[in-house]
Design a protein around this motif. Sequence first.
Motif, PDB file in Angstrom:
ATOM      1  N   SER A 163      -7.286  -1.270   0.418  1.00 55.56           N
ATOM      2  CA  SER A 163      -6.516  -1.449   1.653  1.00 55.56           C
ATOM      3  C   SER A 163      -5.140  -2.000   1.318  1.00 55.56           C
ATOM      4  CB  SER A 163      -7.248  -2.395   2.611  1.00 55.56           C
ATOM      5  OG  SER A 163      -7.521  -3.642   1.988  1.00 55.56           O
ATOM      6  N   THR A 164      -4.124  -1.403   1.923  1.00 55.58           N
ATOM      7  CA  THR A 164      -2.754  -1.831   1.667  1.00 55.58           C
ATOM      8  C   THR A 164      -1.898  -1.399   2.857  1.00 55.58           C
ATOM      9  OG1 THR A 164      -0.958  -1.785   0.053  1.00 55.58           O
ATOM     10  CG2 THR A 164      -2.133   0.277   0.413  1.00 55.58           C
ATOM     11  N   ALA A 165      -0.593  -1.588   2.732  1.00 55.14           N
ATOM     12  CA  ALA A 165       0.329  -1.171   3.788  1.00 55.14           C
ATOM     13  C   ALA A 165       1.609  -0.684   3.130  1.00 55.14           C
ATOM     14  CB  ALA A 165       0.624  -2.328   4.743  1.00 55.14           C
ATOM     15  N   ALA A 166       2.390   0.081   3.888  1.00 53.64           N
ATOM     16  CA  ALA A 166       3.581   0.730   3.337  1.00 53.64           C
ATOM     17  C   ALA A 166       4.807  -0.175   3.311  1.00 53.64           C
ATOM     18  CB  ALA A 166       3.895   2.002   4.121  1.00 53.64           C
TER      19      ALA A 166
ATOM     20  N   TYR B  40       4.647   1.266  -4.459  1.00 54.77           N
ATOM     21  CA  TYR B  40       4.834   2.317  -3.456  1.00 54.77           C
ATOM     22  C   TYR B  40       6.310   2.713  -3.432  1.00 54.77           C
ATOM     23  CZ  TYR B  40       0.470   3.021  -0.873  1.00 54.77           C
ATOM     24  OH  TYR B  40      -0.799   3.403  -0.506  1.00 54.77           O
TER      25      TYR B  40
ATOM     26  N   SER C 201      -3.423   8.469  -1.449  1.00 53.52           N
ATOM     27  CA  SER C 201      -3.128   7.465  -0.419  1.00 53.52           C
ATOM     28  C   SER C 201      -3.175   8.147   0.943  1.00 53.52           C
ATOM     29  CB  SER C 201      -1.748   6.842  -0.650  1.00 53.52           C
ATOM     30  OG  SER C 201      -1.455   5.895   0.364  1.00 53.52           O
TER      31      SER C 201
ATOM     32  N   ALA D 179      -2.575   7.737   4.801  1.00 56.19           N
ATOM     33  CA  ALA D 179      -1.959   6.949   5.864  1.00 56.19           C
ATOM     34  C   ALA D 179      -2.662   7.301   7.166  1.00 56.19           C
ATOM     35  CB  ALA D 179      -0.468   7.247   5.957  1.00 56.19           C
TER      36      ALA D 179
ATOM     37  N   TYR E 259      -6.296   4.867  -1.430  1.00 56.05           N
ATOM     38  CA  TYR E 259      -5.564   3.833  -0.714  1.00 56.05           C
ATOM     39  C   TYR E 259      -5.592   4.151   0.778  1.00 56.05           C
ATOM     40  CZ  TYR E 259      -3.656   2.757  -5.343  1.00 56.05           C
ATOM     41  OH  TYR E 259      -3.512   2.429  -6.669  1.00 56.05           O
TER      42      TYR E 259
ATOM     43  N   SER F 177      -3.765   3.083   4.225  1.00 54.94           N
ATOM     44  CA  SER F 177      -2.535   2.370   4.547  1.00 54.94           C
ATOM     45  C   SER F 177      -1.990   2.775   5.906  1.00 54.94           C
ATOM     46  CB  SER F 177      -1.461   2.650   3.472  1.00 54.94           C
ATOM     47  OG  SER F 177      -0.888   3.932   3.666  1.00 54.94           O
ATOM     48  N   THR F 178      -0.948   2.076   6.304  1.00 58.72           N
ATOM     49  CA  THR F 178      -0.120   2.524   7.419  1.00 58.72           C
ATOM     50  C   THR F 178       0.734   3.695   6.947  1.00 58.72           C
ATOM     51  OG1 THR F 178       1.552   0.902   6.768  1.00 58.72           O
ATOM     52  CG2 THR F 178       0.015   0.257   8.517  1.00 58.72           C
TER      53      THR F 178
ATOM     54  N   LEU G 115      -7.288  -2.205   8.449  1.00 62.60           N
ATOM     55  CA  LEU G 115      -7.262  -1.473   7.180  1.00 62.60           C
ATOM     56  C   LEU G 115      -8.202  -2.109   6.160  1.00 62.60           C
ATOM     57  CD1 LEU G 115      -3.451  -0.697   6.937  1.00 62.60           C
ATOM     58  CD2 LEU G 115      -5.284   1.003   7.086  1.00 62.60           C
TER      59      LEU G 115
END
Length: 334
Positions: free
Chosen positions: A6-9, A179, A263, A265, A300, A302-303, A322
């Motif tokens: 889990s991550t975000a952009a 990223y 990844s 989104a 991944y 992510s957003t 997430l």
Amino acid sequence: MTEYVSTAAGLFALPDWAKDDLSDLKGHQKHDLIDGDEGGEIASTYERAREEVVSVQREAGLDRIGDGQLRWDDMLAHPLAVHDAVETRGIVRYYDNNNFYREPVVSGELDFSGDVASELEATAELADGEDLQAVLPGPYSLAELATDEHYGDDADFLAAIADFLAGEVEAFPEVETLYLLEPSLVEDAPEDGLDERASQAIDTVAAATDADVVAHPYWGALEEKTYAHLLDADIDAVGFDFVSEQEDNLYNIQEYGATDDISLALADGQNTLVEDPEAVRDRTDWVFDQIPVTDFETVYLSTNTGTFHLPYNKHEAKLEILAEAADLAEVTAA
């Protein structure tokens, strides 16, 4: 077994108190911009905001901790906007037409800056051993957002941007994931010849780090040739914006394959509607049901975009869902 991360952009929303304090301290409106060398109370405010966003990510259970790019008033243009060899001029609208940046005009040699590395160093101390994620504009997007008054040739300028970003990456503390945000690959798709050079530029940046590199376009899907060339770059994953476009992203994977990691989104970084963790997990399964390759080493979640437009409580909620979705996916996979 596949690992779900889990991550975000990046490009996080600022905490409400920080927005208020910074607005008062800077003495200007939301889209008025600073030159990157703020000090005193402004610097202290950003430090406290960084502490909060790191804490929020850890509490949410996010697998990658980032600095949130809180100082990036110029958004993706920030690494150039604060460079000594760059003059910032008039206000320009971004592709999404909902945010602005100062036009960065490159008037000299793009030597080392270290601005992003210094932010990551401070974040690494706060992350206390958690896996760190760095975020940068991809070289093609940064070159498209900038104006060249020094290098004199589009190919040379793109190469110079790539070399500049690679130099910045080399100064990073140890990061697990990088990223590279490349919305221009979708919004201003490169023409024949330039698509190959864009891939080579991304390769130059990726080669500067041992971290896993995700090239993340968004606001749609890549054109076929652009995607095919991107797969030639030495990256670990391509990001797919399934919030904005499903069919064309699926087609690219079905037709040309994918990298060993991927990844997805699946959470909207600009919509206040907060997705359900089970729904995000189900969307992950749906993507895998549509494509021939599903044995990815890392997935991944992510957003699709930064969350800078969201109210801060919605931003926090997106991170939480997430993290929960990745945990659910791990359980399902097991």
